[in-house]
Design a protein around this motif. Structure first.
Motif, PDB file in Angstrom:
ATOM      1  N   VAL A  61      66.559  89.662 -16.340  1.00 42.06           N
ATOM      2  CA  VAL A  61      66.262  88.257 -16.403  1.00 42.06           C
ATOM      3  C   VAL A  61      65.991  88.146 -17.380  1.00 42.06           C
ATOM      4  O   VAL A  61      64.757  88.650 -18.714  1.00 42.06           O
ATOM      5  CB  VAL A  61      65.601  87.558 -15.169  1.00 42.06           C
ATOM      6  N   ASP A  62      66.703  86.444 -18.231  1.00 38.20           N
ATOM      7  CA  ASP A  62      65.784  86.598 -19.676  1.00 38.20           C
ATOM      8  C   ASP A  62      64.506  86.089 -19.334  1.00 38.20           C
ATOM      9  O   ASP A  62      64.338  84.858 -18.903  1.00 38.20           O
ATOM     10  CB  ASP A  62      66.909  85.376 -20.097  1.00 38.20           C
ATOM     11  N   ALA A  63      63.609  85.883 -20.659  1.00 41.61           N
ATOM     12  CA  ALA A  63      62.732  85.352 -20.314  1.00 41.61           C
ATOM     13  C   ALA A  63      63.022  84.186 -21.165  1.00 41.61           C
ATOM     14  O   ALA A  63      63.427  84.366 -22.158  1.00 41.61           O
ATOM     15  CB  ALA A  63      61.066  86.430 -21.772  1.00 41.61           C
ATOM     16  N   LEU A  64      61.602  83.407 -21.125  1.00 42.23           N
ATOM     17  CA  LEU A  64      61.731  82.253 -22.009  1.00 42.23           C
ATOM     18  C   LEU A  64      61.594  82.346 -23.591  1.00 42.23           C
ATOM     19  O   LEU A  64      61.340  82.722 -24.010  1.00 42.23           O
ATOM     20  CB  LEU A  64      60.622  81.198 -21.729  1.00 42.23           C
ATOM     21  N   GLY A  65      62.944  81.958 -23.911  1.00 40.49           N
ATOM     22  CA  GLY A  65      63.551  81.891 -25.663  1.00 40.49           C
ATOM     23  C   GLY A  65      64.386  83.269 -26.059  1.00 40.49           C
ATOM     24  O   GLY A  65      64.455  83.439 -26.999  1.00 40.49           O
ATOM     25  N   TRP A  66      64.436  83.460 -24.463  1.00 42.17           N
ATOM     26  CA  TRP A  66      66.133  84.722 -25.027  1.00 42.17           C
ATOM     27  C   TRP A  66      67.176  84.491 -24.571  1.00 42.17           C
ATOM     28  O   TRP A  66      66.867  83.624 -23.654  1.00 42.17           O
ATOM     29  CB  TRP A  66      65.692  86.048 -24.846  1.00 42.17           C
ATOM     30  N   GLY A  67      68.484  84.742 -24.979  1.00 42.37           N
ATOM     31  CA  GLY A  67      69.148  84.894 -23.599  1.00 42.37           C
ATOM     32  C   GLY A  67      69.753  83.696 -23.798  1.00 42.37           C
ATOM     33  O   GLY A  67      69.782  82.454 -24.823  1.00 42.37           O
ATOM     34  N   ASP A  68      70.123  83.437 -22.582  1.00 43.51           N
ATOM     35  CA  ASP A  68      71.162  82.257 -21.490  1.00 43.51           C
ATOM     36  C   ASP A  68      69.181  80.742 -21.359  1.00 43.51           C
ATOM     37  O   ASP A  68      69.718  80.105 -21.612  1.00 43.51           O
ATOM     38  CB  ASP A  68      71.359  82.370 -20.779  1.00 43.51           C
ATOM     39  N   ARG A  69      68.100  81.160 -22.014  1.00 43.24           N
ATOM     40  CA  ARG A  69      67.476  80.572 -22.375  1.00 43.24           C
ATOM     41  C   ARG A  69      66.700  80.098 -23.231  1.00 43.24           C
ATOM     42  O   ARG A  69      65.475  79.898 -23.563  1.00 43.24           O
ATOM     43  CB  ARG A  69      65.809  81.151 -20.811  1.00 43.24           C
ATOM     44  N   SER A  70      67.314  80.770 -24.679  1.00 43.53           N
ATOM     45  CA  SER A  70      66.970  80.103 -25.820  1.00 43.53           C
ATOM     46  C   SER A  70      67.717  79.269 -26.343  1.00 43.53           C
ATOM     47  O   SER A  70      67.869  77.991 -25.978  1.00 43.53           O
ATOM     48  CB  SER A  70      67.436  81.111 -26.636  1.00 43.53           C
ATOM     49  N   ALA A  71      68.078  78.987 -27.620  1.00 42.45           N
ATOM     50  CA  ALA A  71      68.572  77.588 -27.788  1.00 42.45           C
ATOM     51  C   ALA A  71      69.235  78.306 -29.825  1.00 42.45           C
ATOM     52  O   ALA A  71      68.460  78.836 -29.973  1.00 42.45           O
ATOM     53  CB  ALA A  71      68.032  76.457 -28.088  1.00 42.45           C
ATOM     54  N   PRO A  72      70.231  77.446 -30.563  1.00 42.08           N
ATOM     55  CA  PRO A  72      70.580  77.730 -31.132  1.00 42.08           C
ATOM     56  C   PRO A  72      69.485  77.287 -32.679  1.00 42.08           C
ATOM     57  O   PRO A  72      68.894  76.082 -32.278  1.00 42.08           O
ATOM     58  CB  PRO A  72      71.431  76.606 -31.391  1.00 42.08           C
ATOM     59  N   GLY A  73      69.258  78.114 -32.952  1.00 44.15           N
ATOM     60  CA  GLY A  73      68.376  78.121 -34.150  1.00 44.15           C
ATOM     61  C   GLY A  73      66.632  78.961 -33.912  1.00 44.15           C
ATOM     62  O   GLY A  73      66.048  78.797 -34.639  1.00 44.15           O
ATOM     63  N   PHE A  74      66.842  79.063 -32.780  1.00 44.91           N
ATOM     64  CA  PHE A  74      65.525  79.219 -31.964  1.00 44.91           C
ATOM     65  C   PHE A  74      65.470  81.115 -32.979  1.00 44.91           C
ATOM     66  O   PHE A  74      66.472  81.456 -33.026  1.00 44.91           O
ATOM     67  CB  PHE A  74      65.133  79.970 -30.926  1.00 44.91           C
ATOM     68  N   ALA A  75      64.200  81.787 -33.462  1.00 42.17           N
ATOM     69  CA  ALA A  75      64.126  82.605 -34.390  1.00 42.17           C
ATOM     70  C   ALA A  75      62.613  82.966 -34.555  1.00 42.17           C
ATOM     71  O   ALA A  75      61.833  82.439 -33.926  1.00 42.17           O
ATOM     72  CB  ALA A  75      64.307  82.151 -35.501  1.00 42.17           C
ATOM     73  N   ARG A  76      62.355  83.756 -35.189  1.00 43.48           N
ATOM     74  CA  ARG A  76      60.828  84.108 -35.107  1.00 43.48           C
ATOM     75  C   ARG A  76      59.690  83.502 -35.643  1.00 43.48           C
ATOM     76  O   ARG A  76      58.297  83.452 -34.526  1.00 43.48           O
ATOM     77  CB  ARG A  76      60.978  86.192 -36.257  1.00 43.48           C
ATOM     78  N   ASP A  77      59.980  82.822 -36.834  1.00 44.77           N
ATOM     79  CA  ASP A  77      59.120  81.405 -36.969  1.00 44.77           C
ATOM     80  C   ASP A  77      59.619  80.511 -35.815  1.00 44.77           C
ATOM     81  O   ASP A  77      58.134  79.736 -36.400  1.00 44.77           O
ATOM     82  CB  ASP A  77      59.639  80.662 -37.639  1.00 44.77           C
ATOM     83  N   SER A  78      60.193  80.222 -34.656  1.00 44.69           N
ATOM     84  CA  SER A  78      60.035  78.453 -33.991  1.00 44.69           C
ATOM     85  C   SER A  78      58.891  79.492 -32.793  1.00 44.69           C
ATOM     86  O   SER A  78      58.792  78.234 -32.252  1.00 44.69           O
ATOM     87  CB  SER A  78      61.670  78.679 -33.246  1.00 44.69           C
ATOM     88  N   GLN A  79      58.949  80.778 -32.527  1.00 49.65           N
ATOM     89  CA  GLN A  79      57.950  80.753 -32.000  1.00 49.65           C
ATOM     90  C   GLN A  79      55.879  80.452 -31.437  1.00 49.65           C
ATOM     91  O   GLN A  79      56.039  79.744 -30.636  1.00 49.65           O
ATOM     92  CB  GLN A  79      57.758  82.477 -31.195  1.00 49.65           C
ATOM     93  N   GLN A  80      55.700  80.130 -32.773  1.00 46.14           N
ATOM     94  CA  GLN A  80      54.194  79.383 -32.954  1.00 46.14           C
ATOM     95  C   GLN A  80      54.020  78.574 -32.551  1.00 46.14           C
ATOM     96  O   GLN A  80      53.000  77.966 -31.823  1.00 46.14           O
ATOM     97  CB  GLN A  80      53.723  80.294 -34.586  1.00 46.14           C
ATOM     98  N   ALA A  81      55.395  77.423 -32.496  1.00 45.24           N
ATOM     99  CA  ALA A  81      55.567  76.336 -32.005  1.00 45.24           C
ATOM    100  C   ALA A  81      55.680  75.872 -30.880  1.00 45.24           C
ATOM    101  O   ALA A  81      54.922  75.137 -29.911  1.00 45.24           O
ATOM    102  CB  ALA A  81      56.310  74.989 -33.131  1.00 45.24           C
ATOM    103  N   LEU A  82      56.173  77.010 -30.042  1.00 44.21           N
ATOM    104  CA  LEU A  82      56.790  77.001 -28.723  1.00 44.21           C
ATOM    105  C   LEU A  82      55.060  77.278 -28.017  1.00 44.21           C
ATOM    106  O   LEU A  82      54.859  76.393 -26.878  1.00 44.21           O
ATOM    107  CB  LEU A  82      57.734  78.331 -27.954  1.00 44.21           C
ATOM    108  N   ALA A  83      54.801  78.243 -28.546  1.00 40.57           N
ATOM    109  CA  ALA A  83      53.271  78.454 -28.651  1.00 40.57           C
ATOM    110  C   ALA A  83      52.385  77.577 -28.223  1.00 40.57           C
ATOM    111  O   ALA A  83      51.370  77.448 -26.735  1.00 40.57           O
ATOM    112  CB  ALA A  83      53.071  79.659 -28.682  1.00 40.57           C
ATOM    113  N   SER A  84      52.190  77.028 -29.178  1.00 44.13           N
ATOM    114  CA  SER A  84      51.495  75.998 -28.994  1.00 44.13           C
ATOM    115  C   SER A  84      51.321  74.813 -28.425  1.00 44.13           C
ATOM    116  O   SER A  84      50.821  73.918 -27.841  1.00 44.13           O
ATOM    117  CB  SER A  84      50.718  75.530 -30.188  1.00 44.13           C
ATOM    118  N   ASN A  85      52.760  74.237 -28.219  1.00 39.39           N
ATOM    119  CA  ASN A  85      53.258  73.510 -27.667  1.00 39.39           C
ATOM    120  C   ASN A  85      53.274  73.899 -25.814  1.00 39.39           C
ATOM    121  O   ASN A  85      52.480  72.851 -24.908  1.00 39.39           O
ATOM    122  CB  ASN A  85      54.747  73.547 -27.742  1.00 39.39           C
TER     123      ASN A  85
END
Length: 383
Positions: A179-203
């Motif tokens: 299964v995909d973890a949040l942020g990967w595959g079917d559970r990602s989004a266009p443009g989500f990249a390495r530098d996007s993770q900090q905002a996701l984690a803080s939110n």
């Protein structure tokens, strides 16, 4: 560095810091050595704990669950539905959706051997790799999506000797779920990249959880879902992963009663050995998916993994793996061996260093999967 300041007629030597960050490693404060020395791991494994490893495990497991998982269990019905199926000879590949939590209904890839079950099962946990367009497809060969098929093929060629781990296990007679973890595959989004993770984690922290905690919770739910499938022998459910997937594998093996064995390839070391200048762990971003706030006050990485004892567990490291210093991995392995030995189950633990880099090669796969089958049969195995 200090300077002389004139205050009236007196010369005063200033004591304040003029550098707050380490010039050699600006991602660390200048006082990082002091912080490291303050880490006592007050619930970590010690020689004294060997007198009653069950008591040690109970205390450590309670604290790990408190800090790594939601405060209450999620009783949401899984409500699975098969939405596609193809025949792969000795097994069937299915796309199956289910409620992994109360908040998320996800798509998984499920491989089921043909014939009379129930079968042993494997929860496959994908790596990080800073590649988010594929997740579960790194482990089970996808179909019907040419872009993902090509991306997945590139991935397994690079890390797995051109083999899809899930399909290899299915051919050996295992039911397999990824299964995909949040942020990967079917559970990602266009443009989500390495530098996007900090905002996701803080939110996520602002929303009362953590990136790592959410992944851990979903992995436990996926293990529960898999163990409850009618085609699965719930006494033989393994967690298997490479890189971040290895972290997830020993984590869920420690925290979940539904996992009975585990294979963790190229993610095990001590915190002290990773939090050093030049270490990959210091780059942030990717680390958020494995960062549980304040667990380090109580338990080191091998302490958490050792909460899985006395379950059968296999750990591999690569002598040339630049992400995990060999000395730190070997120190962690030594602690794991102490814990399993204290449980009287040293024969159920295998640790091995291969003369390889950050890969899970065909030879390693063969040895690890042979070990898994032997552990289910009650035989010792030394891959």
């Amino acid at each position: 560095m200090s300077v002389l300041l004139l205050m009236g007629t007196s010369a005063v030597q200033a004591q304040h810091q003029t550098l707050g960050l380490d010039p050699a490693e600006p991602s660390l404060p200048v006082f990082h050595d002091r912080l490291r020395r303050q880490l006592s791991f007050d619930l970590g494994w010690t020689a004294a704990a060997a007198a009653d490893p069950g008591v040690w495990r109970a205390a450590g497991l309670a604290k790990a669950r408190e800090l790594m998982l939601p405060p209450q269990q999620d009783p949401t019905p899984f409500a699975p539905a098969v939405i596609d199926e193809i025949d792969r000879g000795s097994y069937v590949a299915r796309k199956i959706e289910f409620n992994v939590t109360a908040e998320s209904r996800v798509l998984g890839l499920l491989l089921v051997p043909k014939g009379a079950g129930p079968f042993p099962a494997a929860l496959l946990l994908h790596d990080h790799g800073a590649r988010f367009d594929i997740g579960k497809e790194k482990l089970i060969r996808p179909w019907g999506q040419p872009d993902r098929e090509a991306a997945a093929r590139d991935w397994v060629d690079k890390y797995f000797s051109g083999r899809f781990l899930g399909d290899e296990l299915a051919r050996r007679g295992h039911t397999v779920l990824a299964v995909d973890a949040l942020g990967w595959g079917d559970r990602s989004a266009p443009g989500f990249a390495r530098d996007s993770q900090q905002a996701l984690a803080s939110n996520l922290l602002n929303l009362g959880t953590s990136f790592a905690g959410l992944i851990a919770h979903e992995d436990l739910r996926a293990a529960q879902f898999l163990a409850g499938r009618p085609e699965v022998d719930r006494r033989r459910v393994a967690a298997i992963g490479f890189s971040m997937g290895a972290f997830r594998a020993w984590q869920v093996a420690a925290l979940s009663d539904d996992i009975s064995a585990g294979i963790a390839v190229n993610w095990m070391a001590t915190l002290q050995g990773l939090m050093v200048p030049g270490g990959n762990q210091l780059k942030g971003q990717s680390s958020f998916a494995m960062l549980h706030p304040f667990v380090a006050r109580h338990l080191d990485y091998p302490d958490i993994a050792a909460l899985a004892a006395p379950k059968p567990m296999l750990f591999y490291a690569g002598a040339q793996d630049g992400l995990f210093p060999l000395a730190s991995a070997q120190e962690a392995f030594a602690k794991l061996r102490q814990v399993w030995a204290a449980h009287g189950a040293g024969y159920r633990l295998h640790t091995s260093v291969w003369p390889l880099g950050h890969v899970f090669s065909a030879a390693q796969q063969q040895a690890a999967f042979d070990w898994l089958d032997a552990s289910y049969d009650g035989r010792s195995a030394t891959p």
